[in-house]
Design a protein around this motif. Structure first.
Motif, PDB file in Angstrom:
ATOM      1  N   TYR A  51       0.821  -1.219   0.000  1.00  0.00           N
ATOM      2  CA  TYR A  51       0.000   0.000   0.000  1.00  0.00           C
ATOM      3  C   TYR A  51       0.856   1.271   0.000  1.00  0.00           C
ATOM      4  CZ  TYR A  51      -4.433  -2.514   0.693  1.00  0.00           C
ATOM      5  OH  TYR A  51      -5.562  -3.300   0.528  1.00  0.00           O
ATOM      6  N   LEU A  54      -0.300   4.878  -0.618  1.00  0.00           N
ATOM      7  CA  LEU A  54      -1.237   5.503   0.332  1.00  0.00           C
ATOM      8  C   LEU A  54      -0.547   5.950   1.619  1.00  0.00           C
ATOM      9  CD1 LEU A  54      -4.155   2.938  -0.145  1.00  0.00           C
ATOM     10  CD2 LEU A  54      -3.983   5.224  -1.139  1.00  0.00           C
ATOM     11  N   LYS A  57      -1.601   9.059   3.571  1.00  0.00           N
ATOM     12  CA  LYS A  57      -3.003   9.194   4.003  1.00  0.00           C
ATOM     13  C   LYS A  57      -3.141   9.017   5.520  1.00  0.00           C
ATOM     14  CE  LYS A  57      -4.659   9.208  -0.296  1.00  0.00           C
ATOM     15  NZ  LYS A  57      -5.314  10.358  -0.918  1.00  0.00           N
ATOM     16  N   PHE A  60      -3.629   5.444   6.813  1.00  0.00           N
ATOM     17  CA  PHE A  60      -2.601   4.440   6.502  1.00  0.00           C
ATOM     18  C   PHE A  60      -2.267   3.518   7.694  1.00  0.00           C
ATOM     19  CE2 PHE A  60       1.835   3.041   5.761  1.00  0.00           C
ATOM     20  CZ  PHE A  60       1.669   2.391   4.544  1.00  0.00           C
TER      21      PHE A  60
END
Ligand code: DAT
Ligand code: MG
Length: 150
Positions: A51, A54, A57, A60
């Motif tokens: 991931y 991301l 974010k 996360f």
């Protein structure tokens, strides 16, 4: 129309809720070919790599906690246009916006518990299969290689 391969992963909530058969069944019925499968408890570093786009974010850390909270089912699926088609079968990221008839639309209510992952491009399909399921040419069941019968 291109034969492609995508990485599909049943997330810990899907495994825990007993939805493995249901998810696999939808891909089989559509007509795609299973090219590899294993049950796997993803370590934190590999989840972060998976991931990595991301990382900035706010959600996360929660996403990584969730994805590493229990075993996932890692799968390769092959077929014509399978990358985009799998995303359609899976439905929108937020299950409340996912259409009925899709996996998330039928089986989930929260973005943070949305049952299944599907690669967003053929390049990421290759990358994710390589990272999480071992070499692309090798197929796995519980770590044992097998040859798909054509
Ligand atoms: P998708 O899984 O549909 O490809 P994504 O790649 O944008 O969606 O995000 C990966 C996962 O991260 C998603 O399945 C659930 C989580 N996520 C995405 N957006 C989120 C948000 N706004 N709040 C909480 N979790 C989120
Ligand atoms: Mg994504």
């Amino acid at each position: 129309e291109q034969v492609e391969e995508t990485y599909i992963m049943i997330k810990p909530d899907g495994v825990q809720r007993g939805l493995v058969g249901e998810v696999i069944s939808r891909f089989e019925k559509k007509g795609f070919k299973l090219t590899g499968l294993k049950l796997f408890h993803c370590p934190k570093d590999l989840a972060e790599e998976h991931y990595k786009d991301l990382k900035s974010k706010s959600f996360f850390p929660k996403l990584i906690d969730y994805i590493t909270s229990g075993p996932v089912v890692c799968m390769g699926w092959e077929g014509i246009g399978v990358v985009a088609s799998a995303r359609k079968l899976i439905g929108a990221t937020n299950p409340l916006q996912a259409e009925p008839g899709t996996i998330r639309g039928d089986l989930a209510v929260q973005t943070g518990r949305n049952v299944v992952h599907g690669s967003d491009s053929p390049e990421n399909g290759k990358r994710e299969i390589g990272k999480l399921s071992g070499s692309r040419k090798e197929n796995y069941v519980n770590g044992h290689q097998f040859k798909h019968p054509g």
